[in-house]
Design an enzyme around this catalytic site. Structure first.
Site, PDB file in Angstrom:
ATOM      1  N   ILE A 222       0.763  -0.433   0.027  1.00 32.31           N
ATOM      2  CA  ILE A 222      -0.409  -0.147  -0.645  1.00 32.31           C
ATOM      3  C   ILE A 222       1.056   0.871  -0.149  1.00 32.31           C
ATOM      4  O   ILE A 222       1.578   1.136   0.830  1.00 32.31           O
ATOM      5  CB  ILE A 222      -0.788   0.209   1.123  1.00 32.31           C
ATOM      6  N   GLY A 223       0.237   2.213  -0.252  1.00 33.74           N
ATOM      7  CA  GLY A 223       0.735   3.340  -0.641  1.00 33.74           C
ATOM      8  C   GLY A 223       0.881   4.518  -1.656  1.00 33.74           C
ATOM      9  O   GLY A 223       0.722   3.510  -2.367  1.00 33.74           O
ATOM     10  N   GLY A 224       1.533   5.460  -2.083  1.00 35.25           N
ATOM     11  CA  GLY A 224       1.744   6.543  -2.505  1.00 35.25           C
ATOM     12  C   GLY A 224       3.219   5.380  -4.003  1.00 35.25           C
ATOM     13  O   GLY A 224       2.534   6.001  -4.794  1.00 35.25           O
ATOM     14  N   MET A 225       3.815   4.861  -4.082  1.00 31.10           N
ATOM     15  CA  MET A 225       5.184   4.086  -4.608  1.00 31.10           C
ATOM     16  C   MET A 225       4.533   3.483  -5.150  1.00 31.10           C
ATOM     17  O   MET A 225       4.411   3.048  -6.296  1.00 31.10           O
ATOM     18  CB  MET A 225       6.293   4.198  -3.464  1.00 31.10           C
ATOM     19  N   GLU A 246       0.165 -10.096  -1.327  1.00 35.67           N
ATOM     20  CA  GLU A 246      -1.048  -9.602  -0.196  1.00 35.67           C
ATOM     21  C   GLU A 246      -1.964  -9.814  -0.291  1.00 35.67           C
ATOM     22  O   GLU A 246      -3.460 -10.327  -0.303  1.00 35.67           O
ATOM     23  CB  GLU A 246       0.397 -10.053   0.783  1.00 35.67           C
ATOM     24  N   VAL A 321      11.366   1.830   6.723  1.00 35.29           N
ATOM     25  CA  VAL A 321      11.371   3.248   7.193  1.00 35.29           C
ATOM     26  C   VAL A 321      12.436   3.619   7.049  1.00 35.29           C
ATOM     27  O   VAL A 321      13.018   5.249   7.144  1.00 35.29           O
ATOM     28  CB  VAL A 321      10.261   2.717   8.540  1.00 35.29           C
ATOM     29  N   GLY A 344       3.485  -9.405   5.880  1.00 35.27           N
ATOM     30  CA  GLY A 344       4.567 -10.578   4.701  1.00 35.27           C
ATOM     31  C   GLY A 344       5.734 -10.439   4.020  1.00 35.27           C
ATOM     32  O   GLY A 344       5.853 -11.123   3.163  1.00 35.27           O
TER      33      GLY A 344
END
Length: 448
Positions: A222-225, A246, A321, A344
């Site tokens: 998930i996320g912008g990238m 996943e 992170v 995962g």
């Protein structure tokens, strides 16, 4: 619905207040993960807070709304297998504990009693079909295993839950259900559209795109990238990509609808994207409803590295992170503060490298800006105390920032240090070099 199933349904149909009477002090309760988290059962359970103590709730990836039981930390202890923004908010209200897992083994944790025994399972489901089955919706995960091992199974029926086809273990038969509770007709899944890619996200995605070719099989988080990668693929001339993941996200809708992701050359699950849960927009949930292009599996199938390895040219894309100069990857914490979890990531980092022609990409923006406007590097000499090494250095394949992509596999410590510093923001490179020298892992060559 046959007459027999209709009668059984009516005999098991109760109010939420009646259903939660099975929970007593010291009971361990399992909620479904993600969008399967019960809402009216949570509210009914919270209303009993004055008579309950030390009730443990287990779930994962808490999404809105904040559970009502979390307002009463003297009565309920909340456990989350994968923290979210909502989980972090709950932490500010009381007790929340993280459960470290290898996600592909989650069903086994129940079936082999590695985890404490759960007395009650509460899961949100789609309405029963004519054959007596309740579909789990877009959250297969370990749900069937938790229902199998629980003493009591309570389903919260949501009229608007999308029916997600399997695969396997995507539904539960009424014969395995003890109580049925019906949610109000206006209950829907939370609309969680993916973040719009930033300029940095797009640069990172562009570096990854150089490694994707016709027939590659894609796993995204998930996320912008990841959204940037999906959009780039949808606008490319790539052909016959596969999907195995996943988490099913909006980017998969873009790739499928563009005709780029057909699954035509996949070694298993041809023509379909296999996944174990989905989080995204209402548009995505509408796309998934009764759509055979998406196939729901339990997590011990989608995330098993041995299954992933059967898919040639597997491309795994995950976020981090922080990464240190040893190329250890922290994808879940800020010092002692839990941010997310392993999820995962380990499964796909390993499985993709077992795939013929497969590659694992661990991505991160090279910097972040704190609340005071100060710029910090996400590439650090060593992690601060309490920070977790989610992926050990020997498992790392490619690392990607907006400054490029570099393969770390098989490289010695000094070479890794030089390569990772080249991926750092230029403002921090000189200091990172000094730190690498102190750590005795610096040998500048300019030849890599």
């Amino acid at each position: 619905m046959t007459v027999s199933f209709e009668l059984e349904y009516k005999s098991k149909l109760v109010s939420a207040e009646e259903a939660v009477k099975v929970v007593q002090s010291d009971t361990i309760v399992d909620w479904s993960f993600f969008n399967g988290k019960p809402i009216i059962l949570d509210q009914a359970l919270a209303r009993r807070h004055s008579e309950l103590r030390n009730v443990s709730i287990y779930t994962a990836v808490s999404i809105p709304p904040i559970p009502e039981i979390c307002k009463y930390p003297d009565s309920f202890v909340y456990h989350d297998w994968q923290w979210s923004k909502v989980t972090r908010m709950i932490k500010n209200m009381g007790e929340v504990y993280y459960s470290p897992v290898l996600y592909h083994m989650a069903p086994e944790y129940y079936q082999k009693n590695y985890a404490p025994h759960r007395s009650v399972a509460m899961i949100r489901v789609a309405p029963m079909d004519a054959s007596g089955y309740f579909n789990f919706g877009p959250q297969n995960s370990e749900t069937d295993a938790k229902c199998e091992m629980a003493d009591i199974v309570i389903v919260e029926v949501m009229k608007n839950m999308p029916v997600c086809l399997g695969g396997e273990q995507e539904s539960i038969h009424i014969s395995r259900v003890d109580y049925i509770v019906e949610a109000p007709d206006d209950h829907t899944l939370v609309n969680l559209p993916g973040a719009e890619p930033t300029e940095t996200d797009i640069k990172i995605a562009d570096h990854i795109m150089e490694y994707i070719h016709d027939g590659s099989c894609i796993q995204l988080g998930i996320g912008g990238m990841p959204n940037a990668v999906g959009k780039a693929i949808a606008q490319s001339d790539l052909k016959d990509l596969g999907g195995h993941t996943e988490m099913f996200v909006d980017a998969y809708v873009d790739m499928i609808e563009s005709g780029r992701m057909t699954g035509a050359v996949k070694e298993i699950d041809r023509w379909r994207v296999a996944y174990t849960f989905a989080l995204g927009s209402t548009r995505m949930y509408d796309f998934m409803h009764n759509n055979p292009a998406c196939t729901s599996y339990p997590v011990d199938y989608t995330n098993d590295p041995r299954v992933i390895s059967q898919l040639d040219n597997f491309i795994s894309i995950n976020n981090a992170v922080q990464i240190d100069l040893y190329t250890q990857v922290n994808a879940e914490s800020d010092g002692f503060k839990q941010i997310s979890g392993n999820g995962g990531m380990w499964d796909f980092v390993l499985g993709s490298q077992w795939s013929k022609g497969g590659k694992s990409f661990i991505c991160l923006m090279s910097t972040y800006t704190d609340k005071d406007g100060q710029l910090h590097s996400r590439i650090v000499p060593t992690f601060s105390p309490g920070s977790i090494a989610t992926i050990s250095r020997q498992m790392v394949d490619y690392i990607v920032t907006e400054y490029g992509a570099a393969q770390m596999k098989g490289k010695p410590t000094w070479m890794r240090a030089e390569m990772i510093i080249n991926l750092a923001h230029p403002n921090f490179r000189d200091d990172l070099i000094k730190q690498a020298e102190k750590m005795d892992i610096w040998r500048r060559t300019n030849k890599i």
